[in-house]
Design an enzyme around this catalytic site. Structure first.
Site, PDB file in Angstrom:
ATOM      1  N   GLY A   1     -26.865   0.792  -0.871  1.00 12.77           N
ATOM      2  CA  GLY A   1     -25.785   1.783  -0.696  1.00 12.77           C
ATOM      3  C   GLY A   1     -24.473   1.044  -0.802  1.00 12.77           C
TER       4      GLY A   1
ATOM      5  N   THR B   1     -12.945  -4.291  -9.179  1.00 13.90           N
ATOM      6  CA  THR B   1     -14.081  -4.299 -10.101  1.00 13.90           C
ATOM      7  C   THR B   1     -13.824  -3.250 -11.175  1.00 13.90           C
ATOM      8  OG1 THR B   1     -15.583  -4.971  -8.357  1.00 13.90           O
ATOM      9  CG2 THR B   1     -16.569  -3.966 -10.306  1.00 13.90           C
TER      10      THR B   1
ATOM     11  N   ASP C   1       0.864  -1.195   0.000  1.00 12.06           N
ATOM     12  CA  ASP C   1       0.000   0.000   0.000  1.00 12.06           C
ATOM     13  C   ASP C   1       0.896   1.239   0.000  1.00 12.06           C
ATOM     14  OD1 ASP C   1      -3.267   0.275   0.833  1.00 12.06           O
ATOM     15  OD2 ASP C   1      -2.022   2.086   0.865  1.00 12.06           O
TER      16      ASP C   1
ATOM     17  N   ARG D   1     -18.913  -9.544  -0.022  1.00 19.91           N
ATOM     18  CA  ARG D   1     -19.819  -8.554   0.565  1.00 19.91           C
ATOM     19  C   ARG D   1     -19.192  -8.012   1.830  1.00 19.91           C
ATOM     20  NH1 ARG D   1     -24.547 -12.759   1.197  1.00 19.91           N
ATOM     21  NH2 ARG D   1     -22.659 -14.005   1.420  1.00 19.91           N
TER      22      ARG D   1
ATOM     23  N   GLY E   1     -36.439  -2.002   1.403  1.00 22.44           N
ATOM     24  CA  GLY E   1     -35.813  -1.178   2.450  1.00 22.44           C
ATOM     25  C   GLY E   1     -35.624   0.235   1.956  1.00 22.44           C
TER      26      GLY E   1
ATOM     27  N   CYS F   1     -19.962  -0.303  -3.640  1.00 21.45           N
ATOM     28  CA  CYS F   1     -19.943  -1.080  -4.879  1.00 21.45           C
ATOM     29  C   CYS F   1     -21.131  -0.811  -5.804  1.00 21.45           C
ATOM     30  CB  CYS F   1     -19.857  -2.561  -4.538  1.00 21.45           C
ATOM     31  SG  CYS F   1     -18.300  -2.956  -3.754  1.00 21.45           S
TER      32      CYS F   1
HETATM   33  C1  UDX Z   1     -22.084  -6.102  -2.977  1.00 18.31           C
HETATM   34  C2  UDX Z   1     -22.272  -7.465  -3.654  1.00 18.31           C
HETATM   35  O1  UDX Z   1     -23.222  -8.238  -2.920  1.00 18.31           O
HETATM   36  C3  UDX Z   1     -20.935  -8.200  -3.686  1.00 18.31           C
HETATM   37  O2  UDX Z   1     -21.095  -9.431  -4.376  1.00 18.31           O
HETATM   38  C4  UDX Z   1     -19.910  -7.330  -4.406  1.00 18.31           C
HETATM   39  O3  UDX Z   1     -18.637  -7.970  -4.440  1.00 18.31           O
HETATM   40  C5  UDX Z   1     -19.774  -5.996  -3.700  1.00 18.31           C
HETATM   41  O4  UDX Z   1     -21.057  -5.337  -3.645  1.00 18.31           O
HETATM   42  P1  UDX Z   1     -21.914  -5.127  -0.537  1.00 18.31           P
HETATM   43  O5  UDX Z   1     -22.136  -3.831  -1.234  1.00 18.31           O
HETATM   44  O6  UDX Z   1     -20.792  -5.250   0.418  1.00 18.31           O
HETATM   45  O7  UDX Z   1     -21.714  -6.320  -1.642  1.00 18.31           O
HETATM   46  O8  UDX Z   1     -23.231  -5.452   0.315  1.00 18.31           O
HETATM   47  P2  UDX Z   1     -24.583  -6.227   0.005  1.00 18.31           P
HETATM   48  O9  UDX Z   1     -24.808  -7.158   1.125  1.00 18.31           O
HETATM   49  O10 UDX Z   1     -24.608  -6.753  -1.366  1.00 18.31           O
HETATM   50  O11 UDX Z   1     -25.691  -5.046   0.127  1.00 18.31           O
HETATM   51  C6  UDX Z   1     -25.634  -4.002  -0.792  1.00 18.31           C
HETATM   52  C7  UDX Z   1     -26.758  -3.023  -0.443  1.00 18.31           C
HETATM   53  O12 UDX Z   1     -28.031  -3.602  -0.775  1.00 18.31           O
HETATM   54  C8  UDX Z   1     -26.836  -2.654   1.039  1.00 18.31           C
HETATM   55  O13 UDX Z   1     -27.154  -1.278   1.150  1.00 18.31           O
HETATM   56  C9  UDX Z   1     -27.995  -3.500   1.554  1.00 18.31           C
HETATM   57  O14 UDX Z   1     -28.656  -2.908   2.667  1.00 18.31           O
HETATM   58  C10 UDX Z   1     -28.910  -3.517   0.341  1.00 18.31           C
HETATM   59  N1  UDX Z   1     -29.801  -4.685   0.287  1.00 18.31           N
HETATM   60  C11 UDX Z   1     -29.255  -5.918   0.222  1.00 18.31           C
HETATM   61  C12 UDX Z   1     -31.171  -4.484   0.251  1.00 18.31           C
HETATM   62  O15 UDX Z   1     -31.650  -3.353   0.323  1.00 18.31           O
HETATM   63  N2  UDX Z   1     -31.995  -5.561   0.158  1.00 18.31           N
HETATM   64  C13 UDX Z   1     -31.502  -6.831   0.092  1.00 18.31           C
HETATM   65  O16 UDX Z   1     -32.295  -7.776   0.028  1.00 18.31           O
HETATM   66  C14 UDX Z   1     -30.090  -7.019   0.128  1.00 18.31           C
END
Ligand code: UDX
Length: 485
Positions: A273, A120, A30, A151, A269, A276
């Protein structure tokens, strides 16, 4: 195998610790001296289950940290690029960090290596990395795409139990190197004595999908776009349920029982956010447009997602009538439960909007308070427990789906709150349970639940009671039912 990982963020640091756990010798690089010093001193800068244990187990033996890309490349057989790809103004991914690292890697090449893009990135990035390195070194090398599907909050578990491992290799030699690197997982050997417990339903061993680099890059962007679309779809259905008085949880159940649709990742919900989905959808739409295809569907997914915050604030207003001066307890600041990350957090956007409406906001989050305080400063008050945040509140807002918020003590809340009103942006509760505890309960895509109506007059015929003992059970002003949310 000797592995170099360039970038020690959410992706790089987790990959470094996990590859060390699989028996590789890893150098994690890093350019942030403070972060490197913290890592070398034994700190874990990100909130990830199992990560502290893994770093403690391998730091100084299989896992080293360095500031030098060149040194790390020289010492390794494979080099992962795991640096940030933030969105530019236009929404395109800013690949300047990737390009800079590609230059540095070229300087360090001292024999055949496989350069692996983990970040990504848009389609064609492998091609660009190949060009940059070719122009800066005579050495032989291959560039491979190996996108991560981690995730936040479950990144280590997702590394050891992926649904699939994707390798985009344009040469059989490079593909063979990646097969060897992931063999502990694809052979099942790791699972004989796995430190990380197997999640229910995990696919063990995971399949390895080998394709070309362009297809691998598209798999990543398309996966995130589809997941985000699922979320925006169920949120749009929830908004329709609000309009017609249906129950989105029951509608979701009925839709999700179709095995072609499924119920996972289908929870309404406040919208998605994180670091990613928001940026990946903008980048995916941009690269599609550059390639001559207008991926209009993504525009709608993004629009529904942004609208979800506004609609929730409208729901708060419909519950409270006026916002100015209202005291609001807020549970949750992180973009989702299980992480301290507030990037693109719907909760943070809603809190800022309520502060802008001159609400008196008191916030609580199990892990994200420090990150939030750096952003919110003293515009809000900070609590150490959910009940402290709810003290004196006209309403309690649930904005992040932390497990801790699914088991609140309603009697304790009723004792400290000014009004018994909960506005849940994550549908953590069954409405009838909350109403039975004496609360008015607003949520997403479901009718407003309210306590049994209090007697507003003394019943006509009552057994005789001592004179003066009778009283009129007036509904408290705050319990007068508000218009439908
Ligand atoms: C995501 C992808 O899931 C993962 O595969 C990728 O590598 C990176 O981006 P992450 O952003 O860490 O992972 O979280 P994730 O659990 O996917 O949730 C993303 C957002 O969607 C969160 O804000 C979560 O609250 C929201 N969410 C998730 C919903 O609103 N409803 C759901 O059913 C699932």
């Amino acid at each position: 195998m000797k592995v170099a990982i360039i970038g020690s963020g959410y992706v790089g640091l987790v990959a470094a610790a996990c590859f060390a756990e699989l028996g590789n010798d890893v150098i994690c690089v890093d350019n942030d001296a403070a972060k490197l010093a913290a890592l070398q001193a034994g700190c874990t800068p990100i909130h990830e289950q199992y990560l502290p244990e893994l770093l403690a187990r391998h730091r100084g033996t299989r896992l080293a940290f360095s500031a030098s890309v060149t040194d790390a490349v020289r010492a390794s057989a494979v080099v992962f690029i795991a640096v940030g790809t933030p969105p530019a103004e236009s929404g395109e991914a800013d690949l300047s960090y990737v390009e800079a690292v590609a230059h540095d890697i070229a300087q360090g090449l001292n024999g055949y290596k496989v350069i692996i893009e983990k970040s990504t990135v848009p389609v064609y990035t492998c091609e660009w990395i190949r060009r940059v390195i070719t122009m800066n070194t005579p050495q032989a090398f291959d560039v491979v795409s190996n996108p991560e599907f981690l995730r936040e909050g479950t990144a280590v578990r997702d590394f050891f139990y992926p649904d699939r491992i994707v390798v985009g290799a344009d040469s059989p030699r490079a593909a063979e190197v990646l097969r060897r690197l992931y063999a502990p997982l694809t052979s099942g050997a790791y699972y004989q004595a796995a430190m990380v417990a197997r999640p229910e339903g995990a696919r063990v061993p995971p399949p390895l999908v080998v394709t070309d680099s362009n297809s691998a890059e598209l798999i990543k962007h398309a996966s995130n776009a589809f997941l985000a679309m699922k979320i925006s779809f169920i949120n749009a259905v929830a908004n329709l349920c609000d309009a017609v008085g249906a129950d989105v949880q029951q509608v979701r159940e009925g839709i999700g029982l179709d095995l072609r649709i499924g119920r996972s990742f289908f929870n309404p919900g406040l919208g998605y956010g994180g670091s990613c989905f928001p940026k990946d959808l903008l980048a995916f739409r941009a690269v599609a447009r550059e390639s001559g295809y207008d991926f209009g569907l993504l525009t709608e997914v993004i629009k529904i997602n942004q609208e979800q915050r506004r609609l929730f604030i409208k729901k708060i207003r419909s519950a409270l009538w006026t916002l100015r001066g209202k005291r609001l307890g807020v549970l949750g600041l992180a973009f989702k439960g299980g992480t301290d990350d507030i990037r693109e957090s719907p909760a943070m956007e809603i809190v800022k909007a309520l502060v802008g409406e001159s609400c008196d906001v008191c916030v609580y989050d199990p892990a994200a308070t420090a990150n939030a305080r750096a952003c919110l400063g003293d515009s809000v008050r900070y609590a150490n427990t959910p009940y402290e945040a709810a003290t004196g509140a006209h309403a309690l807002l649930i904005l992040t789906d932390w497990d801790e918020f699914s088991g609140l003590d309603f009697a304790q809340l009723a004792a400290v709150m000014k009004h018994r009103l909960i506005i849940d942006g994550r549908n953590l509760y069954d409405p009838s349970t909350v109403a039975a505890s004496g609360f008015m309960y607003y949520s997403i895509g479901r009718p407003v639940a309210q306590p049994e109506p209090r007697l507003s007059t003394v019943p006509a015929a009552r057994p005789s009671t001592p004179q003066g003992a009778e009283h009129t059970a007036q509904a408290r002003p705050e319990e007068v039912s508000a218009p439908q949310g």
